[in-house]
Design a protein around this motif. Structure first.
Motif, PDB file in Angstrom:
ATOM      1  N   UNK A  56       0.841  -1.190   0.000  1.00 28.87           N
ATOM      2  CA  UNK A  56       0.000   0.000   0.000  1.00 28.87           C
ATOM      3  C   UNK A  56       0.881   1.246   0.000  1.00 28.87           C
ATOM      4  N   UNK A  57       0.649   2.111  -0.976  1.00 26.56           N
ATOM      5  CA  UNK A  57       1.428   3.336  -1.068  1.00 26.56           C
ATOM      6  C   UNK A  57       0.963   4.314   0.003  1.00 26.56           C
ATOM      7  N   UNK A  58       1.931   4.881   0.719  1.00 24.77           N
ATOM      8  CA  UNK A  58       1.618   5.886   1.718  1.00 24.77           C
ATOM      9  C   UNK A  58       2.639   7.012   1.672  1.00 24.77           C
ATOM     10  N   UNK A  59       2.127   8.236   1.702  1.00 25.30           N
ATOM     11  CA  UNK A  59       2.937   9.426   1.915  1.00 25.30           C
ATOM     12  C   UNK A  59       2.269  10.164   3.070  1.00 25.30           C
ATOM     13  N   UNK A  60       2.968  10.291   4.182  1.00 27.41           N
ATOM     14  CA  UNK A  60       2.382  10.859   5.387  1.00 27.41           C
ATOM     15  C   UNK A  60       3.146  12.112   5.774  1.00 27.41           C
ATOM     16  N   UNK A  61       2.479  13.255   5.641  1.00 27.88           N
ATOM     17  CA  UNK A  61       3.090  14.530   6.008  1.00 27.88           C
ATOM     18  C   UNK A  61       2.880  14.820   7.493  1.00 27.88           C
ATOM     19  N   UNK A  62       3.814  15.556   8.044  1.00 30.52           N
ATOM     20  CA  UNK A  62       3.694  16.013   9.421  1.00 30.52           C
ATOM     21  C   UNK A  62       4.513  17.288   9.581  1.00 30.52           C
ATOM     22  N   UNK A  63       4.314  17.962  10.714  1.00 29.43           N
ATOM     23  CA  UNK A  63       5.117  19.144  11.020  1.00 29.43           C
ATOM     24  C   UNK A  63       4.425  20.468  10.798  1.00 29.43           C
ATOM     25  N   UNK A  64       3.218  20.439  10.263  1.00 28.35           N
ATOM     26  CA  UNK A  64       2.497  21.690  10.082  1.00 28.35           C
ATOM     27  C   UNK A  64       2.022  22.251  11.415  1.00 28.35           C
ATOM     28  N   UNK A  65       1.476  23.468  11.340  1.00 26.93           N
ATOM     29  CA  UNK A  65       0.963  24.088  12.561  1.00 26.93           C
ATOM     30  C   UNK A  65       0.802  25.579  12.394  1.00 26.93           C
ATOM     31  N   UNK A  66       0.611  26.241  13.518  1.00 19.88           N
ATOM     32  CA  UNK A  66       0.454  27.684  13.562  1.00 19.88           C
ATOM     33  C   UNK A  66       1.774  28.315  13.986  1.00 19.88           C
ATOM     34  N   UNK A  67       2.227  29.300  13.225  1.00 19.52           N
ATOM     35  CA  UNK A  67       3.491  29.966  13.534  1.00 19.52           C
ATOM     36  C   UNK A  67       3.342  31.450  13.251  1.00 19.52           C
ATOM     37  N   UNK A  68       4.067  32.263  13.987  1.00 21.10           N
ATOM     38  CA  UNK A  68       4.034  33.699  13.761  1.00 21.10           C
ATOM     39  C   UNK A  68       4.879  34.080  12.552  1.00 21.10           C
ATOM     40  N   UNK A  69       4.561  35.208  11.927  1.00 18.95           N
ATOM     41  CA  UNK A  69       5.410  35.667  10.816  1.00 18.95           C
ATOM     42  C   UNK A  69       6.868  35.775  11.250  1.00 18.95           C
ATOM     43  N   UNK A  70       7.748  35.329  10.367  1.00 20.59           N
ATOM     44  CA  UNK A  70       9.168  35.293  10.681  1.00 20.59           C
ATOM     45  C   UNK A  70       9.622  34.003  11.325  1.00 20.59           C
ATOM     46  N   UNK A  71       8.689  33.162  11.690  1.00 19.89           N
ATOM     47  CA  UNK A  71       9.028  31.903  12.330  1.00 19.89           C
ATOM     48  C   UNK A  71       9.409  30.819  11.344  1.00 19.89           C
ATOM     49  N   UNK A  95       9.191  26.397  10.390  1.00 27.44           N
ATOM     50  CA  UNK A  95       8.598  25.064  10.539  1.00 27.44           C
ATOM     51  C   UNK A  95       9.385  24.100   9.659  1.00 27.44           C
ATOM     52  N   UNK A  96       9.378  22.840  10.050  1.00 26.92           N
ATOM     53  CA  UNK A  96       9.992  21.794   9.240  1.00 26.92           C
ATOM     54  C   UNK A  96       8.949  20.722   8.966  1.00 26.92           C
ATOM     55  N   UNK A  97       8.598  20.575   7.708  1.00 20.09           N
ATOM     56  CA  UNK A  97       7.653  19.541   7.313  1.00 20.09           C
ATOM     57  C   UNK A  97       8.398  18.267   6.956  1.00 20.09           C
ATOM     58  N   UNK A  98       7.767  17.143   7.262  1.00 18.02           N
ATOM     59  CA  UNK A  98       8.316  15.834   6.900  1.00 18.02           C
ATOM     60  C   UNK A  98       7.292  15.067   6.085  1.00 18.02           C
ATOM     61  N   UNK A  99       7.786  14.213   5.213  1.00 19.79           N
ATOM     62  CA  UNK A  99       6.919  13.329   4.425  1.00 19.79           C
ATOM     63  C   UNK A  99       7.555  11.943   4.441  1.00 19.79           C
ATOM     64  N   UNK A 100       6.953  11.051   5.218  1.00 17.40           N
ATOM     65  CA  UNK A 100       7.435   9.682   5.295  1.00 17.40           C
ATOM     66  C   UNK A 100       6.713   8.836   4.257  1.00 17.40           C
TER      67      UNK A 100
END
Length: 121
Positions: free
Chosen positions: A1-16, A18-23
């Motif tokens: 079964x093919x899976x691409x699972x993203x994580x790491x999103x969220x709420x951040x202030x301008x200038x901040x 984030x690091x997204x991951x895709x397993x």
């Protein structure tokens, strides 16, 4: 079964940052080009960053150059999107994409479910 699972999103202030991951799993990851797309409300999905294998000369949308960095860890079958100096206009759902066109011209393309990034004060 093919899976691409993203994580790491969220709420951040301008200038901040984030690091997204895709397993990934369930397909021959090593042969695929990997990309990050995003889609803001009421807008079309747009390409943000792309990386091949080997990871030579990643490509970026003009709007994120010098702020975002795409990378891949083949041992973990995972790609990343490091996002720095985030702006409100970066707010969108971010999607991971895997694409391969074989020698016969057949295209294999897979998508993750997306992760929400919201940049707001």
């Amino acid at each position: 079964q093919v899976q691409l699972v993203e994580s790491g999103g969220g709420l951040v202030q301008p200038g901040g940052s984030l690091r997204l991951s895709c397993e990934t799993s369930g397909f021959n990851y090593y042969d695929f080009g990997m990309k990050w797309y995003r889609q803001a409300p009421g807008k079309e999905r747009e390409l943000v960053a792309a990386i091949g294998n080997p990871a030579l000369q990643p490509d970026y949308a003009e709007s994120v150059k010098a702020r975002f960095t795409i990378s891949r860890d083949d041992a973990k079958r995972t790609i990343y999107l490091q996002m720095n100096n985030l702006k409100p206009e970066d707010t969108a759902v971010y999607f991971c994409n895997a694409r391969l066109e074989d020698l016969d011209g057949k295209v294999y393309e897979y998508w993750g479910q997306g992760t929400q990034v919201t940049v707001s004060s």
